[in-house]
Design a protein around this motif. Structure first.
Motif, PDB file in Angstrom:
ATOM      1  N   VAL A 159       6.957   5.290  -9.695  1.00 10.45           N
ATOM      2  CA  VAL A 159       7.657   6.056 -10.731  1.00 10.45           C
ATOM      3  C   VAL A 159       6.945   5.876 -12.066  1.00 10.45           C
ATOM      4  O   VAL A 159       6.745   6.834 -12.830  1.00 10.45           O
ATOM      5  CB  VAL A 159       9.128   5.620 -10.836  1.00 10.45           C
ATOM      6  N   GLY A 160       6.546   4.632 -12.352  1.00  6.00           N
ATOM      7  CA  GLY A 160       5.791   4.389 -13.579  1.00  6.00           C
ATOM      8  C   GLY A 160       4.456   5.121 -13.591  1.00  6.00           C
ATOM      9  O   GLY A 160       4.035   5.647 -14.625  1.00  6.00           O
ATOM     10  N   ALA A 161       3.806   5.181 -12.437  1.00  2.00           N
ATOM     11  CA  ALA A 161       2.534   5.900 -12.352  1.00  2.00           C
ATOM     12  C   ALA A 161       2.726   7.382 -12.620  1.00  2.00           C
ATOM     13  O   ALA A 161       1.849   8.037 -13.208  1.00  2.00           O
ATOM     14  CB  ALA A 161       1.912   5.686 -10.972  1.00  2.00           C
ATOM     15  N   LEU A 162       3.892   7.922 -12.205  1.00  2.00           N
ATOM     16  CA  LEU A 162       4.204   9.326 -12.499  1.00  2.00           C
ATOM     17  C   LEU A 162       4.324   9.537 -14.003  1.00  2.00           C
ATOM     18  O   LEU A 162       3.819  10.528 -14.553  1.00  2.00           O
ATOM     19  CB  LEU A 162       5.501   9.721 -11.798  1.00  2.00           C
ATOM     20  N   PHE A 206       8.756  16.002  -8.378  1.00  2.12           N
ATOM     21  CA  PHE A 206       8.979  16.182  -9.811  1.00  2.12           C
ATOM     22  C   PHE A 206       7.902  16.997 -10.522  1.00  2.12           C
ATOM     23  O   PHE A 206       8.137  17.490 -11.623  1.00  2.12           O
ATOM     24  CB  PHE A 206       9.101  14.811 -10.489  1.00  2.12           C
ATOM     25  N   LEU A 207       6.740  17.121  -9.929  1.00  3.54           N
ATOM     26  CA  LEU A 207       5.669  17.882 -10.570  1.00  3.54           C
ATOM     27  C   LEU A 207       5.358  19.177  -9.840  1.00  3.54           C
ATOM     28  O   LEU A 207       4.472  19.920 -10.252  1.00  3.54           O
ATOM     29  CB  LEU A 207       4.393  17.024 -10.669  1.00  3.54           C
ATOM     30  N   GLY A 208       6.075  19.426  -8.753  1.00  7.89           N
ATOM     31  CA  GLY A 208       5.863  20.658  -8.013  1.00  7.89           C
ATOM     32  C   GLY A 208       4.522  20.739  -7.310  1.00  7.89           C
ATOM     33  O   GLY A 208       4.029  21.833  -7.021  1.00  7.89           O
ATOM     34  N   GLU A 209       3.926  19.574  -7.012  1.00  9.25           N
ATOM     35  CA  GLU A 209       2.631  19.582  -6.344  1.00  9.25           C
ATOM     36  C   GLU A 209       2.788  20.005  -4.878  1.00  9.25           C
ATOM     37  O   GLU A 209       3.819  19.771  -4.258  1.00  9.25           O
ATOM     38  CB  GLU A 209       1.984  18.198  -6.422  1.00  9.25           C
ATOM     39  N   GLN A 252       0.818  -1.222   0.000  1.00  7.12           N
ATOM     40  CA  GLN A 252       0.000   0.000   0.000  1.00  7.12           C
ATOM     41  C   GLN A 252       0.850   1.269   0.000  1.00  7.12           C
ATOM     42  O   GLN A 252       0.310   2.370  -0.087  1.00  7.12           O
ATOM     43  CB  GLN A 252      -0.922   0.003   1.223  1.00  7.12           C
ATOM     44  N   LEU A 253       2.172   1.123   0.071  1.00  2.00           N
ATOM     45  CA  LEU A 253       3.040   2.298   0.055  1.00  2.00           C
ATOM     46  C   LEU A 253       3.045   2.996  -1.301  1.00  2.00           C
ATOM     47  O   LEU A 253       3.600   4.094  -1.435  1.00  2.00           O
ATOM     48  CB  LEU A 253       4.470   1.905   0.435  1.00  2.00           C
ATOM     49  N   GLY A 254       2.440   2.373  -2.312  1.00  2.00           N
ATOM     50  CA  GLY A 254       2.366   3.022  -3.615  1.00  2.00           C
ATOM     51  C   GLY A 254       1.655   4.356  -3.559  1.00  2.00           C
ATOM     52  O   GLY A 254       2.004   5.300  -4.294  1.00  2.00           O
ATOM     53  N   VAL A 255       0.642   4.484  -2.694  1.00  2.00           N
ATOM     54  CA  VAL A 255      -0.109   5.744  -2.594  1.00  2.00           C
ATOM     55  C   VAL A 255       0.764   6.873  -2.054  1.00  2.00           C
ATOM     56  O   VAL A 255       0.881   7.930  -2.686  1.00  2.00           O
ATOM     57  CB  VAL A 255      -1.378   5.545  -1.743  1.00  2.00           C
ATOM     58  N   PRO A 256       1.425   6.710  -0.888  1.00  2.00           N
ATOM     59  CA  PRO A 256       2.305   7.804  -0.425  1.00  2.00           C
ATOM     60  C   PRO A 256       3.515   8.013  -1.318  1.00  2.00           C
ATOM     61  O   PRO A 256       3.954   9.162  -1.502  1.00  2.00           O
ATOM     62  CB  PRO A 256       2.717   7.364   0.982  1.00  2.00           C
ATOM     63  N   PHE A 257       4.083   6.938  -1.886  1.00  2.00           N
ATOM     64  CA  PHE A 257       5.204   7.110  -2.809  1.00  2.00           C
ATOM     65  C   PHE A 257       4.805   7.999  -3.988  1.00  2.00           C
ATOM     66  O   PHE A 257       5.548   8.900  -4.393  1.00  2.00           O
ATOM     67  CB  PHE A 257       5.681   5.751  -3.339  1.00  2.00           C
ATOM     68  N   SER A 258       3.632   7.739  -4.553  1.00  2.00           N
ATOM     69  CA  SER A 258       3.168   8.521  -5.704  1.00  2.00           C
ATOM     70  C   SER A 258       3.006   9.985  -5.343  1.00  2.00           C
ATOM     71  O   SER A 258       3.350  10.884  -6.120  1.00  2.00           O
ATOM     72  CB  SER A 258       1.836   7.955  -6.221  1.00  2.00           C
ATOM     73  N   LEU A 259       2.499  10.228  -4.145  1.00  2.00           N
ATOM     74  CA  LEU A 259       2.302  11.607  -3.698  1.00  2.00           C
ATOM     75  C   LEU A 259       3.641  12.311  -3.521  1.00  2.00           C
ATOM     76  O   LEU A 259       3.816  13.472  -3.941  1.00  2.00           O
ATOM     77  CB  LEU A 259       1.509  11.626  -2.396  1.00  2.00           C
ATOM     78  N   LEU A 260       4.612  11.632  -2.920  1.00  2.00           N
ATOM     79  CA  LEU A 260       5.931  12.227  -2.718  1.00  2.00           C
ATOM     80  C   LEU A 260       6.634  12.503  -4.049  1.00  2.00           C
ATOM     81  O   LEU A 260       7.295  13.544  -4.214  1.00  2.00           O
ATOM     82  CB  LEU A 260       6.794  11.299  -1.855  1.00  2.00           C
ATOM     83  N   LEU A 261       6.484  11.603  -5.011  1.00  2.00           N
ATOM     84  CA  LEU A 261       7.082  11.816  -6.324  1.00  2.00           C
ATOM     85  C   LEU A 261       6.424  12.993  -7.039  1.00  2.00           C
ATOM     86  O   LEU A 261       7.089  13.746  -7.756  1.00  2.00           O
ATOM     87  CB  LEU A 261       6.962  10.542  -7.170  1.00  2.00           C
ATOM     88  N   GLY A 262       5.122  13.159  -6.842  1.00  2.00           N
ATOM     89  CA  GLY A 262       4.422  14.299  -7.420  1.00  2.00           C
ATOM     90  C   GLY A 262       4.943  15.611  -6.856  1.00  2.00           C
ATOM     91  O   GLY A 262       5.071  16.607  -7.572  1.00  2.00           O
ATOM     92  N   ILE A 263       5.252  15.607  -5.567  1.00  2.00           N
ATOM     93  CA  ILE A 263       5.818  16.804  -4.937  1.00  2.00           C
ATOM     94  C   ILE A 263       7.206  17.091  -5.497  1.00  2.00           C
ATOM     95  O   ILE A 263       7.548  18.230  -5.833  1.00  2.00           O
ATOM     96  CB  ILE A 263       5.898  16.618  -3.411  1.00  2.00           C
TER      97      ILE A 263
END
Length: 305
Positions: free
Chosen positions: A163-166, A115-118, A102-113
């Motif tokens: 990373v792939g989801a990003l 690399f995407l400036g979220e 289930q760490l995919g959800v927080p990982f995706s959020l952190l990657l968005g911050i």
């Protein structure tokens, strides 16, 4: 024709949501059984071959989008399954791995911050801390501590998927089934040579593979990809993201409980505490994300298989 979105859910919508949760929740059992019946790389190659064959009618070259699409195919088609399948082969406590998944959800959020400036507010940051803290609590269980290599592999695989989801978010203009056709091809190209080299016995035994074992592979490919992803795309065409995302929160609960029942894993106090912390963090992130963002295109929605 544009479909008008509404927050009201029909019985058919609820049935689709139920199918999504069940298929995503049971998928970790299907993958574990497929790995036990064959071998990690062989199971991954066969699963992605099924995905490729099912999505083949939608396979096409996408001008100007092939670089991120190729990276996505390599990451989520092959590399992710290498980590996850090896983790499931090495570990006996599938429930603990389901929690780490289930760490995919927080990982995706952190990657968005990163690399995407979220930007995120304190509630979602708190959810991230809870999710990671829950997995840390698992290690205090002596039985789970023995599964530490599997947990690390699962967490690494989940990060790879994130990373792939990003990358997939940058492919919102590409049809979802075209994306999964390329992911299937990436899995076959990446995993089949490794399986032929590292698992020749498993490959040679494929003609004698029992139908039940083949059924686990088909369930994993069809359930996670066509029913899960296709169902999410169908719901998002009809309802706001704030209505749809919370409908998927039962999937991790089903994964943990079903794997515990199926494999006879005892849910100890540290596992329950860690699982509750992680799932609470995922719930907070999901609900706050649904409230904060606009409805994504269907290709934006992905779930770690």
């Amino acid at each position: 024709m544009t479909i008008e979105k509404t927050a009201r859910l029909s019985p058919r919508d609820l049935l689709v949501a139920l199918l999504i949760n069940v298929t995503w929740g049971l998928n970790i059992i299907a993958v574990k059984m497929a790995v036990m019946a064959t071998a990690p790389f062989t199971a991954g190659a066969l699963r992605q071959l099924i995905v490729l064959l099912l999505c083949l009618p939608f396979f096409r070259w996408v001008p100007g989008r092939m670089v991120p699409l190729a990276w996505l195919a390599a990451l989520n088609g092959a590399i992710y399954l290498i980590f996850v399948n090896v983790a499931l082969e090495a570990a006996d406590n599938v429930s603990a791995l389901a929690i780490a998944g289930q760490l995919g959800v927080p990982f995706s959020l952190l990657l968005g911050i990163a690399f995407l400036g979220e930007r995120i507010a304190l509630p979602r940051m708190f959810g991230i801390l809870l999710a990671f803290g829950g997995v840390v609590v698992l290690v205090f269980d002596p039985g789970v501590f023995r599964e530490l290599p599997g947990l690390v592999l699962m967490a690494t695989g989940t990060f790879t998927w994130s990373v792939g989801a990003l990358l997939q978010r940058k492919l919102a203009d590409v049809p979802a089934l075209t994306i999964y056709a390329w992911i299937g091809l990436g899995g076959v190209v990446g995993l089949l040579p490794i399986a032929l080299w590292a698992e020749p016995g498993a490959m040679a035994a494929l003609p004698d593979l029992p139908l039940r074992s083949l059924g686990w592979l088909v369930f994993s490919a069809v359930g996670s990809t066509l029913i899960g992803q296709g169902g999410m795309a169908w719901l998002l065409q009809r309802h706001p993201i704030s209505t749809v995302l919370p409908l998927t929160l039962a999937a991790p609960v089903i994964a943990v409980c079903a794997s515990s029942y199926f494999f006879g894993t005892v849910l100890t106090a540290p596992m329950i505490a860690g699982g509750l912390l992680t799932l609470t963090g995922v719930v907070i992130i999901t609900l706050r994300s649904a409230r904060a963002g606009p409805a994504p295109r269907p290709a934006d929605i992905s779930k770690a298989p």
